[in-house]
Design an enzyme around this catalytic site. Structure first.
Site, PDB file in Angstrom:
ATOM      1  CD  GLU A 114      -1.031   3.467   0.201  1.00  0.00           C
ATOM      2  OE1 GLU A 114      -1.203   2.239   0.205  1.00  0.00           O
ATOM      3  OE2 GLU A 114      -1.084   4.168   1.207  1.00  0.00           O
ATOM      4  N   GLY A 117       3.145  -6.339  -0.594  1.00  0.00           N
ATOM      5  CA  GLY A 117       2.464  -7.560  -0.167  1.00  0.00           C
ATOM      6  C   GLY A 117       1.024  -7.591  -0.665  1.00  0.00           C
ATOM      7  CB  ALA A 118      -1.956  -7.153   0.111  1.00  0.00           C
ATOM      8  CG  MET A 119      -3.290  -1.222  -3.085  1.00  0.00           C
ATOM      9  SD  MET A 119      -2.492  -0.047  -1.947  1.00  0.00           S
ATOM     10  CE  MET A 119      -3.845   1.095  -1.657  1.00  0.00           C
ATOM     11  CG  ASN A 163      -6.791  -1.401  -4.641  1.00  0.00           C
ATOM     12  OD1 ASN A 163      -6.113  -0.390  -4.604  1.00  0.00           O
ATOM     13  ND2 ASN A 163      -6.312  -2.572  -5.037  1.00  0.00           N
ATOM     14  CD  GLU A 170      -3.639  -5.186   2.559  1.00  0.00           C
ATOM     15  OE1 GLU A 170      -4.094  -4.086   2.183  1.00  0.00           O
ATOM     16  OE2 GLU A 170      -2.480  -5.318   2.992  1.00  0.00           O
ATOM     17  CG  HIS A 186      -5.669  -0.899   5.289  1.00  0.00           C
ATOM     18  ND1 HIS A 186      -5.258   0.201   5.981  1.00  0.00           N
ATOM     19  CD2 HIS A 186      -4.534  -1.575   4.971  1.00  0.00           C
ATOM     20  CE1 HIS A 186      -3.924   0.180   6.087  1.00  0.00           C
ATOM     21  NE2 HIS A 186      -3.460  -0.887   5.484  1.00  0.00           N
TER      22      HIS A 186
HETATM   23 ZN   LIG Z   1      -1.551  -1.671   5.081  1.00  0.00          ZN
END
Ligand SMILES: [Zn+2]
Length: 848
Positions: free
Chosen positions: A134, A269-271, A273, A306, A309
């Site tokens: 991203e 921080g984080a993703m 996926n 996350e 999401h």
């Molecule tokens: Zn987010």
């Protein structure tokens, strides 16, 4: 027909299914790729245009409906990050199979397919490879239609060394040793239909937890060898929040498994996926026995965010990057709901007030922006990952939820997700779903908050018969060009009368609204419950009443808002600083962590603004307040205390020993730190950050050496960053120099170095040196650090509060533009300007 933008892909050929096989070579930092894309040709073409960056093509061909193979060639457009595959004959509408052989690089910039390094428990340097796609970096790993609306199914195969773990979005279907090569082929199942930016590949040595089943999906947490024992807490909140969301959304988790993976080098921080969420280590790995409550909360927050999401973002995705805010605002909102349900004793919505306040600070600037704005080039979305997208976005959703009612709001969300699952949506689709589900005018209300920048200051006064509410936009700078904007403001009122307490919600849509005065009104709180994204200014008469009721009739969040609003209006010159300091004096009996947090943040801000004489007078004054609060709490934990009280004790001691410069506190903190070194279990864990920061603040070279060594040999990610950032809080010139060198000499990971630099800029004794250093090494920093961290590092310039430094900062940034964060840079400069203006306005205030 709208004009075709050169960086947008034509829609003549649509991808449906990708089969991607990658063979990474970790030591050579390269990878080989073979890709098949099943596409639908919509109209006759001789060209297929895709996104690609830093890739080299070895062969391109396309197989037609009849099985005939046509060879093509590839032409690169570097500026637009595209590859055009040209074919010698026309491809007619129908299903075609594109085949590409190519190669790429594993870079060190923490985007695309990249390398991360770490030391294993035996001290050996190791390398792993991970992805961060991203917004637009999938194109660095495989040629693709790298726009969120081109959803497709992905089937991934990774060829890796036999002893390595390979993870992708879906379950492993089979692993086959490739005899004689020392490698194995790992074949993954098909993903759901999703956008390219959510694809992930992770290859390296990993330790995984046992799976925990959530519905039909096994959930595991992964860390590099030696850190697997730090995964338990994340596994617990991971399983809880995934189950919680499947019930809240009333849709099962869309993936077939979920892996949460800690990566030693990670830019954000984080993703999220799908099925393979990546994190920086501090956001996933934690030792419950050693970490503070705040550090545990951070892990719980990020994991929940996350997981939220997986539905909001992954299952339903924005059409284009202008809709990014909705993904992020919603995930932030859901993160609070899940953590609040998991640990109600943390009172997560109360501490969210601190985040809301941070958003209101930026949104009170002339250089703010609306939450949603037109995004043309995808790079423009890079500037959207900020406090306005996440925190303001989540705040206005919370305000809407409270206005519509939590159940009605949730039903609207369910409808929205059902309508758009496996597809894309726009902001207006959410309002439509909420209106269909609640029959309330969600769109009109929200449009005023989403498409207009800023927020209102609500004035409230009473006359003979009415309460008079009025709105004007809040700005820190009282320029002549303050725009007239009206918001649809849900005003939550609570009034004390002789007959008891009365609650009322009204919607202020014009400049002014009069409502009948409650009979025998004693006091009234506007923004009751604290959910509104606005500030309140009481008439002197109503203010006196509110102050009188401070500890008896105001909720903690309402006291927080009162303190925070008066601090903001003081900076804006609408209230005097004396009014603010007098209000702080009233807080000696205050017990709420968040109220104190806002006082402590403002104290640090004031300390950076004031000159030496004023500094001492100010410190005397806040010492008295902090000390009286600490006296009640005492230095030692008591039976039956809450975790929040323990954290508050740590925060008060920290403030007293640093910005309060309290000698007795400093001495006691040093003694306790020595005791902690001998026996780490003898000191309550929430106290440790305070001790570390006070020792650094008053520290010598010997302390510095000790901290440096603890940073190098840290046992947990939290300890590592605690000691690292403490190195930026020392005050002797030679020690400051050493820490500055560490920001560029490779000792500090590039994921942390920019934030260390920001911390040094905010250190009053180090700021001038830090600024010179940053100017001198600017290009080096740009080359080394992840792109997204540069504007965040530059936030440190708000600490350079003298007219001379401000002028120099402006001059420097007029020549050195930060393209990926132009808006944020404008905001930092304005915040600096406001602080310098306050310094001027308040210069004689505290003297004798
Ligand atoms: Zn987010």
């Amino acid at each position: 027909m709208p004009e075709q933008k050169p960086y947008r892909l034509p829609t003549t050929v649509i991808p449906q299914r990708y089969e991607i096989k990658l063979t990474p070579d970790l030591s050579a930092a390269t990878f080989a790729g073979e890709e098949k894309v099943f596409v639908q040709v919509i109209e006759p073409v001789r060209q297929v245009v895709v996104n690609a960056a830093e890739l080299e093509f070895q062969a391109v061909s396309i197989k037609g409906p009849g099985g005939k193979v046509v060879r093509g060639d590839a032409a690169l457009d570097i500026e637009n990050e595209q590859a055009t595959f040209n074919f010698p004959e026309t491809l007619n509408p129908g299903r075609w199979e594109l085949q590409i052989t190519y190669s790429g690089i594993l870079n060190d910039k923490l985007h695309g397919f990249y390398r991360s390094t770490y030391k294993d428990p035996n001290g050996r340097e190791k390398t792993l490879a991970s992805t961060q796609f991203e917004s637009t970096d999938a194109r660095r790993a495989f040629p693709c239609w790298d726009e969120p609306a081109f959803k497709a199914v992905f089937q991934v195969t990774l060829v890796v060394d036999e002893d390595l773990t390979a993870i992708s979005n879906a379950r492993v279907l089979r692993q086959t040793p490739l005899s004689g090569t020392g490698k194995k082929e790992v074949v993954f199942a098909d993903s759901i239909k999703m956008s390219t930016y959510l694809v992930a590949f992770i290859v390296g040595e990993f330790e995984g937890t046992d799976p925990v089943m959530v519905g039909n999906a096994p959930l595991r947490v992964w860390a590099v060898p030696g850190k697997g024992h730090l995964a338990k807490f994340a596994r617990e909140i991971g399983a809880f929040s995934l189950g919680f969301f499947s019930r809240y959304y009333d849709i099962a988790y869309p993936g077939d498994k979920l892996d949460l993976i800690a990566i030693p080098d990670f830019a954000s921080g984080a993703m999220e996926n799908l099925g393979a969420i990546t994190f920086r280590e501090t956001a996933l790995l934690v030792d419950e026995g050693k970490a503070t409550r705040a550090e545990l909360e951070r892990v719980a927050d990020v994991v929940s965010h996350e997981n939220a999401h997986m539905w909001f973002g992954d299952l339903v995705t924005m059409k284009w990057w202008n809709g990014l805010w909705l993904n992020e605002a919603f995930a932030t909102f859901m993160e609070m709901i899940a953590v609040d349900a998991w640990k109600p004793e943390w009172r997560r919505w109360d501490s969210f007030t601190v985040s809301r306040a941070a958003a209101m600070q930026v949104d009170g600037l002339k250089s703010t922006r609306p939450i949603e704005f037109p995004v043309e080039r995808p790079e423009e979305a890079a500037g959207m990952f900020d406090v306005l997208t996440y925190e303001k976005g989540a705040s206005v959703l919370r305000m809407l939820e409270q206005y519509l009612g939590p159940d009605a709001f949730r039903d609207g969300i369910r409808l929205y997700l059902r309508r758009h699952e496996y597809a894309n949506a726009e902001t207006t689709d959410l309002w439509d779903a909420l209106e269909d589900s609640t029959r309330q005018p969600a769109r009109a209300l929200m449009d005023s908050w989403i498409f207009q920048a800023g927020y209102p200051l609500i004035s409230i006064k009473k006359d003979e018969r009415s309460l008079v509410l009025s709105q004007r936009i809040f700005r820190y700078l009282q320029d002549s060009d303050i725009p007239k904007r009206e918001f649809h403001v849900p005003i939550f009122l609570r009034a004390g009368t002789k007959q008891g307490t009365v609650n009322q919600t009204v919607l202020l849509t014009d400049q002014e609204l009069r409502i009948p005065l409650p009979e025998d009104l004693d006091w009234v709180v506007a923004n009751a419950g604290g959910h509104g994204f606005y500030r309140v200014r009481y008439s002197p008469e109503l203010m006196t009443a509110v102050k009188r009721e401070l500890q008896s009739n105001l909720l903690a969040v309402e006291r927080f808002n009162l303190v925070n609003d008066i601090w903001a209006t003081a900076q804006a010159g609408l209230t005097s600083l004396t009014d603010y300091l007098d209000l702080i004096d009233l807080l000696r009996d205050e017990t709420d962590l968040n109220v104190w947090t806002t006082v402590i943040i403002s104290s640090h801000h004031l300390y950076r603004i004031l000159d030496e004489v004023q500094e001492r007078l100010f410190q005397e004054r806040i010492r008295a307040v902090f000390n009286s609060a600490l006296q009640r709490l005492t230095w030692s934990p008591r039976e039956g205390e809450t975790e929040l009280e323990r954290q508050l004790r740590g925060e008060l001691i920290n403030a007293l020993g640093t910005v309060g410069e309290d000698k007795a506190c400093q001495q006691r903190a040093r003694e306790l730190y020595t005791q902690y070194e001998k026996d780490p279990t003898s000191v309550e864990r929430n106290l440790i950050p305070a001790l570390v920061s006070i020792v650094a603040h008053t520290g010598t070279s010997a302390d510095y050496e000790k901290f440096y060594s603890r940073f190098k040999n840290a046992q947990t990610p939290q300890e590592e960053t605690r000691y690292l950032f403490a190195l930026g809080a020392f005050r002797q010139p030679d020690l400051i120099d050493r820490t500055l060198q560490m920001t560029i000499n490779g000792e500090v990971r590039t994921q942390n170095a920019p934030y260390l630099m920001r911390g040094i800029l905010l250190n009053k004794d180090a700021r001038a040196k830090a600024w010179s250093f940053m100017k001198e090494h600017w290009n080096d920093m740009l080359n080394k650090y992840p792109d997204n961290s540069i504007p965040r590092m530059c936030e440190g310039i708000i600490g350079l509060v003298t007219p001379e430094l401000e002028a120099d900062v402006r001059e420097f940034f007029s020549r050195h533009l930060v393209k990926q964060g132009a808006k944020q840079m404008e905001q930092h400069l304005e915040r600096l300007h406001i602080a310098v203006a306050c310094r001027e306005r308040w210069k004689d205030l505290l003297r004798g």
